[in-house]
Design an enzyme around this catalytic site. Structure first.
Site, PDB file in Angstrom:
ATOM      1  N   ARG A  11       0.853  -1.208   0.000  1.00  0.00           N
ATOM      2  CA  ARG A  11       0.000   0.000   0.000  1.00  0.00           C
ATOM      3  C   ARG A  11       0.878   1.244   0.000  1.00  0.00           C
ATOM      4  O   ARG A  11       0.621   2.218  -0.683  1.00  0.00           O
ATOM      5  CB  ARG A  11      -0.940  -0.001   1.220  1.00  0.00           C
ATOM      6  N   TYR A  35     -16.116  17.096 -15.636  1.00  0.00           N
ATOM      7  CA  TYR A  35     -16.618  15.709 -15.631  1.00  0.00           C
ATOM      8  C   TYR A  35     -17.676  15.600 -14.517  1.00  0.00           C
ATOM      9  O   TYR A  35     -17.455  16.067 -13.393  1.00  0.00           O
ATOM     10  CB  TYR A  35     -15.445  14.755 -15.388  1.00  0.00           C
ATOM     11  N   ASP A  94      -7.220  18.686 -14.447  1.00  0.00           N
ATOM     12  CA  ASP A  94      -7.513  17.323 -14.897  1.00  0.00           C
ATOM     13  C   ASP A  94      -7.119  17.252 -16.372  1.00  0.00           C
ATOM     14  O   ASP A  94      -7.739  17.870 -17.236  1.00  0.00           O
ATOM     15  CB  ASP A  94      -9.011  17.029 -14.706  1.00  0.00           C
ATOM     16  N   LYS A 129      -8.634   6.156 -19.119  1.00  0.00           N
ATOM     17  CA  LYS A 129      -8.891   6.660 -20.460  1.00  0.00           C
ATOM     18  C   LYS A 129      -7.659   6.469 -21.364  1.00  0.00           C
ATOM     19  O   LYS A 129      -7.212   5.358 -21.522  1.00  0.00           O
ATOM     20  CB  LYS A 129      -9.340   8.114 -20.369  1.00  0.00           C
TER      21      LYS A 129
HETATM   22  C1  LIG Z   1     -12.106  13.995 -17.379  1.00  0.00           C
HETATM   23  C2  LIG Z   1     -12.321  12.880 -16.396  1.00  0.00           C
HETATM   24  N1  LIG Z   1     -11.718  12.932 -15.203  1.00  0.00           N
HETATM   25  C3  LIG Z   1     -11.895  11.956 -14.278  1.00  0.00           C
HETATM   26  C4  LIG Z   1     -12.700  10.876 -14.533  1.00  0.00           C
HETATM   27  C5  LIG Z   1     -12.889   9.814 -13.465  1.00  0.00           C
HETATM   28  O1  LIG Z   1     -12.099   8.723 -13.728  1.00  0.00           O
HETATM   29  P1  LIG Z   1     -12.430   7.220 -13.239  1.00  0.00           P
HETATM   30  O2  LIG Z   1     -13.660   6.794 -13.953  1.00  0.00           O
HETATM   31  O3  LIG Z   1     -11.191   6.490 -13.639  1.00  0.00           O
HETATM   32  O4  LIG Z   1     -12.615   7.272 -11.774  1.00  0.00           O
HETATM   33  C6  LIG Z   1     -13.328  10.760 -15.769  1.00  0.00           C
HETATM   34  C7  LIG Z   1     -14.190   9.595 -16.062  1.00  0.00           C
HETATM   35  O5  LIG Z   1     -14.927   9.555 -17.010  1.00  0.00           O
HETATM   36  C8  LIG Z   1     -13.144  11.803 -16.723  1.00  0.00           C
HETATM   37  O6  LIG Z   1     -13.746  11.760 -17.926  1.00  0.00           O
END
Ligand SMILES: Cc1ncc(COP(=O)(O)O)c(C=O)c1O
Length: 379
Positions: free
Chosen positions: A46, A98, A170, A195
Protein backbone atom coordinates in the site's frame (compact mmCIF):
# COMPACT_ATOMS: atom_id res chain seq x y z
CA UNK A 1 15.44 12.13 -24.00
CA UNK A 2 12.38 12.68 -26.14
CA UNK A 3 8.80 12.04 -25.03
CA UNK A 4 8.46 8.71 -26.89
CA UNK A 5 11.76 7.43 -25.52
CA UNK A 6 10.72 8.36 -21.99
CA UNK A 7 7.31 6.71 -22.50
CA UNK A 8 9.10 3.43 -23.30
CA UNK A 9 12.06 3.56 -20.92
CA UNK A 10 11.78 6.07 -18.09
CA UNK A 11 11.77 4.46 -14.63
CA UNK A 12 11.94 1.02 -16.23
CA UNK A 13 15.47 -0.24 -15.69
CA UNK A 14 16.11 -3.86 -16.63
CA UNK A 15 15.45 -6.15 -13.67
CA UNK A 16 18.81 -6.50 -11.84
CA UNK A 17 17.99 -10.07 -10.68
CA UNK A 18 16.96 -11.57 -14.04
CA UNK A 19 17.74 -9.03 -16.76
CA UNK A 20 14.02 -8.83 -17.63
CA UNK A 21 13.56 -5.88 -19.98
CA UNK A 22 9.92 -5.37 -19.01
CA UNK A 23 9.18 -4.35 -15.43
CA UNK A 24 7.83 -7.43 -13.62
CA UNK A 25 4.45 -7.41 -11.87
CA UNK A 26 5.36 -7.48 -8.19
CA UNK A 27 2.31 -9.06 -6.59
CA UNK A 28 3.95 -9.40 -3.19
CA UNK A 29 2.14 -7.36 -0.55
CA UNK A 30 5.12 -7.53 1.82
CA UNK A 31 8.87 -7.11 1.46
CA UNK A 32 11.19 -8.82 3.95
CA UNK A 33 13.54 -6.69 6.02
CA UNK A 34 17.07 -8.03 6.45
CA UNK A 35 17.54 -6.40 9.82
CA UNK A 36 15.37 -4.73 12.41
CA UNK A 37 15.20 -0.98 11.81
CA UNK A 38 16.84 -1.26 8.40
CA UNK A 39 15.59 1.41 5.94
CA UNK A 40 14.61 -0.11 2.60
CA UNK A 41 12.64 1.21 -0.37
CA UNK A 42 9.71 -1.24 -0.10
CA UNK A 43 8.03 -2.67 2.98
CA UNK A 44 4.31 -2.98 2.33
CA UNK A 45 2.58 -2.61 -1.05
CA UNK A 46 0.00 0.00 0.00
CA UNK A 47 2.87 2.34 0.88
CA UNK A 48 5.09 1.42 -2.04
CA UNK A 49 5.25 -1.25 -4.72
CA UNK A 50 8.02 -1.60 -7.33
CA UNK A 51 5.66 -2.00 -10.32
CA UNK A 52 3.56 0.97 -9.21
CA UNK A 53 6.73 2.96 -8.52
CA UNK A 54 7.96 2.38 -12.10
CA UNK A 55 4.64 3.70 -13.43
CA UNK A 56 4.69 6.67 -11.04
CA UNK A 57 8.21 7.64 -12.14
CA UNK A 58 7.32 7.36 -15.82
CA UNK A 59 4.10 9.38 -15.44
CA UNK A 60 5.91 12.14 -13.53
CA UNK A 61 8.54 12.38 -16.26
CA UNK A 62 5.95 12.49 -19.07
CA UNK A 63 4.03 15.28 -17.29
CA UNK A 64 7.29 17.21 -16.74
CA UNK A 65 6.79 16.78 -12.99
CA UNK A 66 8.95 15.34 -10.24
CA UNK A 67 6.56 13.10 -8.30
CA UNK A 68 3.83 10.76 -9.54
CA UNK A 69 1.20 8.86 -7.53
CA UNK A 70 -1.02 6.14 -8.96
CA UNK A 71 -4.53 5.64 -7.57
CA UNK A 72 -7.25 3.02 -7.86
CA UNK A 73 -9.38 5.30 -10.08
CA UNK A 74 -9.51 8.78 -11.54
CA UNK A 75 -11.97 9.91 -8.90
CA UNK A 76 -9.67 8.56 -6.15
CA UNK A 77 -6.92 10.76 -7.63
CA UNK A 78 -9.29 13.77 -7.68
CA UNK A 79 -10.34 13.02 -4.09
CA UNK A 80 -6.70 12.86 -2.98
CA UNK A 81 -6.06 16.26 -4.58
CA UNK A 82 -9.11 17.80 -2.91
CA UNK A 83 -8.14 16.47 0.51
CA UNK A 84 -4.98 18.58 0.28
CA UNK A 85 -7.44 21.28 1.35
CA UNK A 86 -8.84 21.74 4.83
CA UNK A 87 -12.37 22.12 6.18
CA UNK A 88 -13.47 25.71 5.59
CA UNK A 89 -11.20 26.22 2.58
CA UNK A 90 -12.81 27.54 -0.57
CA UNK A 91 -12.31 26.14 -4.06
CA UNK A 92 -13.14 27.72 -7.41
CA UNK A 93 -14.05 24.98 -9.88
CA UNK A 94 -14.87 25.05 -13.57
CA UNK A 95 -18.59 24.89 -14.35
CA UNK A 96 -18.06 22.39 -17.16
CA UNK A 97 -16.30 19.49 -15.43
CA UNK A 98 -16.62 15.71 -15.63
CA UNK A 99 -19.93 14.91 -13.87
CA UNK A 100 -18.25 12.60 -11.34
CA UNK A 101 -16.03 15.46 -10.19
CA UNK A 102 -19.11 17.60 -9.70
CA UNK A 103 -20.77 14.76 -7.74
CA UNK A 104 -17.67 14.34 -5.56
CA UNK A 105 -17.59 18.07 -4.84
CA UNK A 106 -21.32 18.38 -4.17
CA UNK A 107 -22.12 15.09 -2.43
CA UNK A 108 -18.91 14.36 -0.54
CA UNK A 109 -16.61 17.35 -0.19
CA UNK A 110 -19.34 19.85 0.73
CA UNK A 111 -20.40 17.70 3.71
CA UNK A 112 -16.76 17.52 4.67
CA UNK A 113 -16.67 21.33 4.86
CA UNK A 114 -15.25 22.45 1.54
CA UNK A 115 -16.79 25.63 0.14
CA UNK A 116 -17.22 25.64 -3.62
CA UNK A 117 -17.94 28.25 -6.27
CA UNK A 118 -18.32 27.26 -9.93
CA UNK A 119 -17.17 29.63 -12.64
CA UNK A 120 -16.81 29.68 -16.40
CA UNK A 121 -13.05 29.23 -16.53
CA UNK A 122 -12.87 30.40 -20.15
CA UNK A 123 -13.66 33.89 -18.76
CA UNK A 124 -10.85 34.98 -16.47
CA UNK A 125 -12.75 37.93 -15.00
CA UNK A 126 -15.45 35.51 -13.80
CA UNK A 127 -12.84 33.21 -12.30
CA UNK A 128 -11.18 36.10 -10.49
CA UNK A 129 -14.55 37.38 -9.23
CA UNK A 130 -15.20 33.95 -7.68
CA UNK A 131 -12.05 34.08 -5.53
CA UNK A 132 -12.36 34.73 -1.79
CA UNK A 133 -9.67 35.27 0.84
CA UNK A 134 -10.17 31.60 1.80
CA UNK A 135 -9.74 30.26 -1.78
CA UNK A 136 -6.97 27.67 -1.79
CA UNK A 137 -7.52 25.92 -5.12
CA UNK A 138 -8.60 26.60 -8.68
CA UNK A 139 -9.71 23.32 -10.28
CA UNK A 140 -10.11 23.10 -14.05
CA UNK A 141 -10.39 20.86 -17.09
CA UNK A 142 -9.26 22.01 -20.51
CA UNK A 143 -10.69 21.12 -22.97
CA UNK A 144 -13.81 20.87 -20.85
CA UNK A 145 -16.00 17.79 -20.82
CA UNK A 146 -18.12 17.52 -22.97
CA UNK A 147 -18.36 21.03 -24.45
CA UNK A 148 -14.67 21.14 -25.47
CA UNK A 149 -14.09 24.70 -24.22
CA UNK A 150 -10.51 25.85 -23.79
CA UNK A 151 -9.22 27.53 -20.64
CA UNK A 152 -5.97 29.50 -20.52
CA UNK A 153 -3.62 27.42 -18.34
CA UNK A 154 -0.88 30.04 -17.88
CA UNK A 155 -3.37 32.79 -17.01
CA UNK A 156 -5.11 30.50 -14.50
CA UNK A 157 -1.77 29.57 -12.92
CA UNK A 158 -0.84 33.24 -12.58
CA UNK A 159 -4.26 34.11 -11.13
CA UNK A 160 -4.27 31.23 -8.65
CA UNK A 161 -0.78 32.04 -7.41
CA UNK A 162 -1.61 35.74 -7.02
CA UNK A 163 -4.30 34.58 -4.58
CA UNK A 164 -2.01 32.04 -2.84
CA UNK A 165 -4.07 29.18 -4.29
CA UNK A 166 -3.05 26.01 -6.11
CA UNK A 167 -3.98 25.33 -9.71
CA UNK A 168 -5.17 21.73 -10.24
CA UNK A 169 -5.78 20.52 -13.80
CA UNK A 170 -7.51 17.32 -14.90
CA UNK A 171 -5.47 16.46 -18.01
CA UNK A 172 -7.35 13.25 -18.87
CA UNK A 173 -8.67 14.44 -22.24
CA UNK A 174 -5.30 15.60 -23.54
CA UNK A 175 -2.66 13.32 -21.94
CA UNK A 176 0.87 14.71 -21.44
CA UNK A 177 1.62 13.96 -25.10
CA UNK A 178 -0.64 16.85 -26.14
CA UNK A 179 -0.61 19.16 -23.11
CA UNK A 180 1.61 19.52 -20.04
CA UNK A 181 -0.11 21.78 -17.49
CA UNK A 182 2.84 21.80 -15.04
CA UNK A 183 4.91 23.52 -17.73
CA UNK A 184 2.17 26.18 -17.96
CA UNK A 185 2.12 26.97 -14.24
CA UNK A 186 -0.19 24.30 -12.78
CA UNK A 187 0.69 22.80 -9.39
CA UNK A 188 -1.24 19.53 -9.64
CA UNK A 189 -2.06 17.38 -12.65
CA UNK A 190 -4.75 14.73 -12.36
CA UNK A 191 -5.56 11.81 -14.66
CA UNK A 192 -8.12 9.13 -15.04
CA UNK A 193 -5.63 6.57 -16.43
CA UNK A 194 -8.76 4.56 -17.30
CA UNK A 195 -8.89 6.66 -20.46
CA UNK A 196 -6.04 7.38 -22.92
CA UNK A 197 -3.13 6.49 -20.63
CA UNK A 198 -4.26 2.89 -20.24
CA UNK A 199 -5.91 3.28 -23.61
CA UNK A 200 -7.50 -0.15 -24.09
CA UNK A 201 -10.72 0.07 -22.01
CA UNK A 202 -9.49 -2.69 -19.71
CA UNK A 203 -8.52 -1.03 -16.45
CA UNK A 204 -9.69 1.62 -13.98
CA UNK A 205 -7.03 3.89 -12.52
CA UNK A 206 -5.93 7.41 -11.72
CA UNK A 207 -2.85 9.51 -11.11
CA UNK A 208 -1.68 12.72 -9.48
CA UNK A 209 1.54 14.42 -10.57
CA UNK A 210 3.22 17.33 -8.80
CA UNK A 211 6.65 18.97 -8.75
CA UNK A 212 6.73 20.69 -5.37
CA UNK A 213 8.37 18.52 -2.69
CA UNK A 214 6.00 19.70 0.09
CA UNK A 215 2.93 18.91 -2.00
CA UNK A 216 4.42 15.53 -2.92
CA UNK A 217 4.91 14.69 0.75
CA UNK A 218 1.24 15.51 1.47
CA UNK A 219 -0.05 13.47 -1.51
CA UNK A 220 2.15 10.55 -0.44
CA UNK A 221 0.68 10.66 3.09
CA UNK A 222 -2.87 10.81 1.68
CA UNK A 223 -2.19 7.97 -0.78
CA UNK A 224 -0.70 5.74 1.86
CA UNK A 225 -3.18 6.64 4.62
CA UNK A 226 -6.38 6.44 2.55
CA UNK A 227 -5.05 3.47 0.62
CA UNK A 228 -6.83 3.87 -2.72
CA UNK A 229 -3.72 2.66 -4.57
CA UNK A 230 -3.46 1.19 -8.06
CA UNK A 231 -2.90 -2.60 -7.98
CA UNK A 232 0.39 -4.05 -9.30
CA UNK A 233 -1.38 -5.63 -12.27
CA UNK A 234 -3.21 -2.44 -13.24
CA UNK A 235 0.02 -0.46 -12.77
CA UNK A 236 1.71 -2.84 -15.18
CA UNK A 237 -1.12 -2.48 -17.72
CA UNK A 238 -0.80 1.31 -17.73
CA UNK A 239 3.00 1.13 -17.89
CA UNK A 240 2.74 -1.15 -20.92
CA UNK A 241 0.17 1.14 -22.56
CA UNK A 242 2.29 4.26 -22.06
CA UNK A 243 4.84 2.81 -24.49
CA UNK A 244 2.39 3.35 -27.36
CA UNK A 245 0.82 6.58 -26.06
CA UNK A 246 2.48 8.87 -28.64
CA UNK A 247 1.54 6.73 -31.66
CA UNK A 248 -1.98 6.22 -30.35
CA UNK A 249 -2.49 9.92 -29.67
CA UNK A 250 -1.25 10.85 -33.15
CA UNK A 251 -3.83 8.52 -34.67
CA UNK A 252 -6.63 9.67 -32.32
CA UNK A 253 -5.82 13.27 -33.35
CA UNK A 254 -5.81 12.46 -37.04
CA UNK A 255 -9.04 10.43 -36.97
CA UNK A 256 -10.87 12.97 -34.79
CA UNK A 257 -10.04 15.81 -37.20
CA UNK A 258 -11.57 13.80 -40.08
CA UNK A 259 -14.65 12.82 -38.04
CA UNK A 260 -15.20 16.42 -36.86
CA UNK A 261 -15.10 17.66 -40.49
CA UNK A 262 -17.49 14.91 -41.53
CA UNK A 263 -19.98 15.79 -38.78
CA UNK A 264 -19.77 19.51 -39.62
CA UNK A 265 -20.93 18.80 -43.17
CA UNK A 266 -23.95 16.72 -42.13
CA UNK A 267 -27.19 18.71 -42.29
CA UNK A 268 -28.67 16.51 -39.53
CA UNK A 269 -25.96 17.60 -37.10
CA UNK A 270 -26.94 20.93 -35.54
CA UNK A 271 -23.50 21.85 -34.13
CA UNK A 272 -20.08 20.28 -33.66
CA UNK A 273 -17.86 21.06 -30.65
CA UNK A 274 -14.21 20.51 -31.52
CA UNK A 275 -11.26 22.74 -30.54
CA UNK A 276 -9.58 22.17 -33.92
CA UNK A 277 -12.09 24.30 -35.86
CA UNK A 278 -10.68 27.80 -36.53
CA UNK A 279 -14.15 29.20 -35.74
CA UNK A 280 -14.03 27.69 -32.22
CA UNK A 281 -13.49 30.55 -29.70
CA UNK A 282 -10.69 28.55 -28.05
CA UNK A 283 -8.85 27.71 -31.28
CA UNK A 284 -5.87 30.10 -30.93
CA UNK A 285 -5.40 29.23 -27.28
CA UNK A 286 -5.64 25.52 -28.10
CA UNK A 287 -2.86 25.94 -30.68
CA UNK A 288 -0.74 27.73 -28.08
CA UNK A 289 -1.03 25.31 -25.17
CA UNK A 290 -1.81 21.98 -26.88
CA UNK A 291 0.25 20.17 -29.50
CA UNK A 292 -2.82 18.54 -31.08
CA UNK A 293 -6.59 18.89 -30.75
CA UNK A 294 -7.17 15.47 -29.23
CA UNK A 295 -9.56 12.65 -30.00
CA UNK A 296 -12.81 14.01 -28.53
CA UNK A 297 -15.65 15.55 -30.51
CA UNK A 298 -19.14 16.44 -29.25
CA UNK A 299 -22.11 17.05 -31.53
CA UNK A 300 -25.67 18.23 -31.18
CA UNK A 301 -28.36 16.07 -32.74
CA UNK A 302 -31.20 18.48 -31.86
CA UNK A 303 -33.26 16.41 -29.43
CA UNK A 304 -33.26 13.47 -27.01
CA UNK A 305 -35.25 11.55 -29.61
CA UNK A 306 -32.55 12.09 -32.24
CA UNK A 307 -29.76 11.18 -29.79
CA UNK A 308 -31.64 7.94 -29.03
CA UNK A 309 -32.05 7.12 -32.71
CA UNK A 310 -28.36 7.72 -33.53
CA UNK A 311 -26.92 5.94 -30.48
CA UNK A 312 -29.30 3.01 -30.94
CA UNK A 313 -28.27 2.50 -34.56
CA UNK A 314 -24.48 2.35 -34.02
CA UNK A 315 -22.89 -0.89 -35.23
CA UNK A 316 -19.13 -0.28 -34.92
CA UNK A 317 -18.83 2.43 -32.27
CA UNK A 318 -19.56 1.31 -28.71
CA UNK A 319 -22.35 3.24 -27.01
CA UNK A 320 -20.83 3.64 -23.56
CA UNK A 321 -19.89 6.24 -20.95
CA UNK A 322 -16.10 6.21 -21.24
CA UNK A 323 -13.40 7.47 -23.62
CA UNK A 324 -9.81 7.01 -24.68
CA UNK A 325 -9.97 3.37 -25.81
CA UNK A 326 -8.72 1.93 -29.10
CA UNK A 327 -12.35 1.55 -30.15
CA UNK A 328 -14.60 4.51 -30.94
CA UNK A 329 -17.01 5.22 -28.10
CA UNK A 330 -20.14 7.33 -28.38
CA UNK A 331 -21.70 8.56 -25.16
CA UNK A 332 -24.76 10.53 -24.11
CA UNK A 333 -23.37 12.85 -21.40
CA UNK A 334 -26.75 13.84 -19.90
CA UNK A 335 -27.61 10.24 -18.95
CA UNK A 336 -24.05 8.93 -18.55
CA UNK A 337 -20.97 10.92 -17.43
CA UNK A 338 -23.00 13.99 -16.37
CA UNK A 339 -26.13 12.32 -14.95
CA UNK A 340 -25.44 13.77 -11.48
CA UNK A 341 -25.80 17.38 -12.71
CA UNK A 342 -29.01 19.23 -11.88
CA UNK A 343 -31.01 20.61 -14.83
CA UNK A 344 -29.86 24.13 -13.85
CA UNK A 345 -26.22 23.06 -13.81
CA UNK A 346 -26.69 21.37 -17.19
CA UNK A 347 -28.27 24.45 -18.65
CA UNK A 348 -25.41 26.61 -17.36
CA UNK A 349 -22.91 24.32 -19.12
CA UNK A 350 -24.92 24.29 -22.36
CA UNK A 351 -25.38 20.55 -21.99
CA UNK A 352 -28.48 19.44 -23.87
CA UNK A 353 -30.34 16.13 -24.13
CA UNK A 354 -29.51 15.99 -27.82
CA UNK A 355 -25.74 16.13 -27.28
CA UNK A 356 -23.61 13.11 -28.11
CA UNK A 357 -19.87 12.83 -27.50
CA UNK A 358 -17.55 10.64 -29.52
CA UNK A 359 -14.17 9.41 -28.40
CA UNK A 360 -12.74 8.80 -31.85
CA UNK A 361 -10.88 5.49 -31.85
CA UNK A 362 -8.04 3.98 -33.82
CA UNK A 363 -10.11 2.08 -36.40
CA UNK A 364 -9.86 2.94 -40.11
CA UNK A 365 -11.47 6.37 -40.19
CA UNK A 366 -13.66 5.46 -43.20
CA UNK A 367 -15.27 2.75 -41.07
CA UNK A 368 -15.96 5.16 -38.18
CA UNK A 369 -17.52 7.63 -40.61
CA UNK A 370 -19.50 4.86 -42.31
CA UNK A 371 -21.00 3.88 -38.95
CA UNK A 372 -21.86 7.49 -38.03
CA UNK A 373 -23.31 8.09 -41.51
CA UNK A 374 -25.68 5.14 -41.28
CA UNK A 375 -26.64 6.01 -37.68
CA UNK A 376 -27.33 9.67 -38.53
CA UNK A 377 -29.53 8.38 -41.33
CA UNK A 378 -32.04 7.30 -38.67
CA UNK A 379 -32.86 10.92 -37.81
C1 LIG B 1 -12.11 14.00 -17.38
C2 LIG B 1 -12.32 12.88 -16.40
N1 LIG B 1 -11.72 12.93 -15.20
C3 LIG B 1 -11.90 11.96 -14.28
C4 LIG B 1 -12.70 10.88 -14.53
C5 LIG B 1 -12.89 9.81 -13.46
O1 LIG B 1 -12.10 8.72 -13.73
P1 LIG B 1 -12.43 7.22 -13.24
O2 LIG B 1 -13.66 6.79 -13.95
O3 LIG B 1 -11.19 6.49 -13.64
O4 LIG B 1 -12.61 7.27 -11.77
C6 LIG B 1 -13.33 10.76 -15.77
C7 LIG B 1 -14.19 9.60 -16.06
O5 LIG B 1 -14.93 9.56 -17.01
C8 LIG B 1 -13.14 11.80 -16.72
O6 LIG B 1 -13.75 11.76 -17.93
Amino acid sequence: MGFSTDAIHFGQEHDPATGAVIVPIHFSSIFAQKELGEGQPYQYSRTGNPTRAALEKCLAQLEAGRHGFAFASGVAAIHASLTLLKTGDHIVAGDNLYGGTYRLLEQVMKDWGLEITYADTTKLDRVEAAFRPSTRMLYIETPSNPMMEITDLSACGELAHRHSALLAVDNTFMTPYLQRPLECGADIVIHSTTKYLNGHSDGIGGAVIVSDAGLAERVKIIQSSVGAVLSPFDSWLVLRSLKTLPVRMRQHNQNAAVVAEFLKKRAKVVEVFYPGFPANPGYELAKKQMSGFGGMVSFETGSLENAKKVSGALRLCAFSGSLGGAESIVSHPVTMSHSSLTPAQRERSGLTEGLLRISVGLEDVEDIIGDLEQALGRI
